[in-house]
Scaffold this motif. Structure first.
Motif, PDB file in Angstrom:
ATOM      1  N   TYR A 171      61.466  20.007  29.782  1.00 32.07           N
ATOM      2  CA  TYR A 171      62.394  19.246  28.941  1.00 32.07           C
ATOM      3  C   TYR A 171      62.915  20.086  27.782  1.00 32.07           C
ATOM      4  CZ  TYR A 171      60.354  15.783  31.877  1.00 32.07           C
ATOM      5  OH  TYR A 171      59.956  15.106  32.996  1.00 32.07           O
TER       6      TYR A 171
ATOM      7  N   GLY B  81      51.536   4.394  39.233  1.00 30.78           N
ATOM      8  CA  GLY B  81      50.269   4.930  38.757  1.00 30.78           C
ATOM      9  C   GLY B  81      49.370   3.852  38.182  1.00 30.78           C
TER      10      GLY B  81
ATOM     11  N   LYS C  19      48.737   7.977  44.048  1.00 27.23           N
ATOM     12  CA  LYS C  19      48.587   7.747  42.607  1.00 27.23           C
ATOM     13  C   LYS C  19      47.219   7.147  42.289  1.00 27.23           C
ATOM     14  CE  LYS C  19      52.507   8.753  40.261  1.00 27.23           C
ATOM     15  NZ  LYS C  19      53.268   7.796  39.479  1.00 27.23           N
TER      16      LYS C  19
ATOM     17  N   LYS D 181      53.991  13.068  40.094  1.00 24.37           N
ATOM     18  CA  LYS D 181      54.667  12.609  41.304  1.00 24.37           C
ATOM     19  C   LYS D 181      54.128  13.355  42.530  1.00 24.37           C
ATOM     20  CE  LYS D 181      57.663   9.546  39.723  1.00 24.37           C
ATOM     21  NZ  LYS D 181      57.518   9.600  38.256  1.00 24.37           N
TER      22      LYS D 181
ATOM     23  N   GLY E 119      57.318   3.220  34.553  1.00 20.57           N
ATOM     24  CA  GLY E 119      58.641   3.073  35.150  1.00 20.57           C
ATOM     25  C   GLY E 119      58.502   2.089  36.297  1.00 20.57           C
ATOM     26  N   GLY E 120      58.332   2.631  37.510  1.00 23.21           N
ATOM     27  CA  GLY E 120      58.058   1.790  38.671  1.00 23.21           C
ATOM     28  C   GLY E 120      56.623   1.273  38.674  1.00 23.21           C
ATOM     29  N   GLY E 121      55.768   1.912  37.896  1.00 21.46           N
ATOM     30  CA  GLY E 121      54.400   1.421  37.728  1.00 21.46           C
ATOM     31  C   GLY E 121      53.403   1.857  38.785  1.00 21.46           C
TER      32      GLY E 121
ATOM     33  N   CYS F  62      52.441  12.787  32.021  1.00 27.42           N
ATOM     34  CA  CYS F  62      52.732  12.753  33.456  1.00 27.42           C
ATOM     35  C   CYS F  62      53.473  13.963  33.970  1.00 27.42           C
ATOM     36  CB  CYS F  62      53.510  11.505  33.790  1.00 27.42           C
ATOM     37  SG  CYS F  62      54.077  10.676  32.365  1.00 27.42           S
TER      38      CYS F  62
ATOM     39  N   TYR G 218      49.727   4.032  29.809  1.00 25.07           N
ATOM     40  CA  TYR G 218      50.453   4.586  30.953  1.00 25.07           C
ATOM     41  C   TYR G 218      51.952   4.390  30.774  1.00 25.07           C
ATOM     42  CZ  TYR G 218      51.716   5.732  35.711  1.00 25.07           C
ATOM     43  OH  TYR G 218      52.282   6.330  36.804  1.00 25.07           O
TER      44      TYR G 218
END
Ligand SMILES: *Cc1c(COP(=O)(O)O)cnc(C)c1O
Length: 415
Positions: free
Chosen positions: A395, A254, A226, A123, A250-252, A389, A247
């Motif tokens: 995590y 990248g 990106k 990001k 999500g929102g795509g 990513c 890949y």
């Protein structure tokens, strides 16, 4: 090519700039570049267009190779005009790490490890560009919905640029993300909803607050950031592209950005017409793009009751859905969903076998790779690139309870 970009105004001239205009990705309608834009009047993402022939004469592959790494080195391909608007936190060229043990027989499997970037995720690429352009256009206040990493990157870069940020995330966003946003100067709210609900709050708040909406694809410049993933990957492969790219979508941004990078590189003659198969990876708990791909649809309707442990790809509806689907189809690729239990297993397997810690979304791409080879959707001999990513360190990991009492005799034979 190693090292990182440290901006020094004393040695840099103002950036050469080749932007000609912005273009609606749906209607093709054009707009002047040097003013503030959100979505196009058609409600679709705007794409930045460049004078590519002029760009091609101003920079060479050798000149790029001689620059220190980090995505700002691709400045001719980027929209920032004034070097003083660049905001840098020490960007690096992210490594391509081969997985020798886990590659399919005869194939090559490379992980592009984006976790090495500032704020620990890719990001940083998009938000560094969005913040730099916001600075250039005189914007002082930014807002966005986030599943975590985008908010963290925006807070960091915007704080450094002296801007205010307000960020909304789903209740169950990873704790580390919520904390890092606020700690890096952002103001963060948890919302009892998903990212699209948070997006609605940002949109409705534009009037009363005057903030600028930095949502995925709702401003034109995150894609450009990106896009550097594609430029960097091609350069690392000797100005070539792999056979297939997995890949986590999500929102795509990248996937769309890399597709744009390859088109621009072909237009200036730096790569040929070969394209990687673009594979959009989602979780079976939130797979709107996979469903639309399989149904042959141009758009992907909202996915109800979205759930996945891979929070970065829990995006029930994407404004750039048609751009993701277009790139996937034109590339001869596909969209594939993997189960959360396979994501968990993939993450453990790569850590155990290869010593590389992936984030859940990155692990999803490995699960998808294995599934695709097994189902014959790609060839075992393919050169495949997976995107990790974000750093896996953000995590939760399994808790380890093994203990030793230093005051008791130690039975080394049992250790
Ligand atoms: C944002 C994010 C994604 C999805 O990226 P898009 O380009 O928005 O599709 C995947 N994984 C992680 C860790 C993310 O933060």
């Amino acid at each position: 090519m190693s090292g990182h970009f440290v901006f020094d105004p004393a040695i840099e001239n103002d950036f050469p700039n080749f932007v000609t205009h912005l273009e609606c990705s749906y209607t093709g309608e054009t707009f002047p570049s040097n003013q503030i834009h959100g979505l196009s009047p058609a409600g679709k993402p705007l794409l930045v267009r460049y004078d590519l022939p002029a760009l091609a004469t101003s920079v060479s592959k050798d000149a790029l190779a001689a620059r220190p790494g980090g995505f700002w080195k691709y400045r001719e391909f980027l929209p920032v005009r004034q070097s003083s608007n660049v905001v840098s936190l020490g960007e690096v060229m992210t490594p391509l790490i081969p997985l020798h043990k886990l590659a399919a027989k005869g194939g090559e499997l490379l992980i592009k490890d984006e976790g090495r970037l500032p704020t620990g995720s890719f990001k940083a690429r998009g938000l560094a560009l969005a913040v730099a352009m916001a600075k250039e256009l005189g914007i002082r206040r930014l807002a966005m919905p986030t599943n975590g990493n985008a908010g963290a990157a925006m807070a960091a870069y915007a704080t450094r640029a002296g801007m205010e940020t307000t960020i909304f995330c789903p209740d169950d966003t990873p704790e580390v993300n919520v904390s890092e946003i606020e700690y890096q100067g952002g103001k963060v709210y948890r919302v009892n909803g998903l990212i699209n609900d948070c997006g609605k709050i940002v949109g409705e708040g534009k009037e009363p607050t005057g903030w600028f909406d930095c949502s995925t694809l709702k401003e034109p410049y995150r894609i450009e950031g990106k896009k550097t993933m594609g430029l960097e990957l091609a350069e690392q492969l000797g100005w070539d592209v792999p056979d297939v790219i997995f890949y986590p979508t999500g929102g795509g941004t990248g996937l769309i950005g890399m597709w744009k990078a390859f088109a621009e590189l072909e237009a200036i003659g730096w790569i040929g017409s070969k394209r990687p198969k673009m594979v959009a990876v989602q979780s079976t708990g939130c797979a709107p793009i996979v469903k639309a791909f399989e149904d042959g649809e141009e758009h992907a309707p909202l996915w109800e009751n979205a759930f996945t442990i891979a929070s970065g790809i829990r995006v029930p509806v994407a404004v750039g859905d048609f751009l993701i689907l277009r790139a996937v189809r034109e590339s001869g690729g596909f969209a594939i969903a993997v189960e959360d239990k396979d994501i968990v297993q993939a993450q453990a397997e790569v850590a155990r076998e290869e010593g590389l810690l992936l984030c859940p979304e990155g692990a999803a791409t490995f699960a998808a790779y294995k599934q695709s080879v097994a189902e014959g959707r790609i060839k075992a001999s393919d050169r495949a690139v997976l995107y990790n990513c974000a750093t896996g360190l953000k995590y939760p990991m399994p808790v380890i309870s093994r203990r030793l009492d230093k005051n008791q005799p130690i039975d080394y034979s049992s250790i």
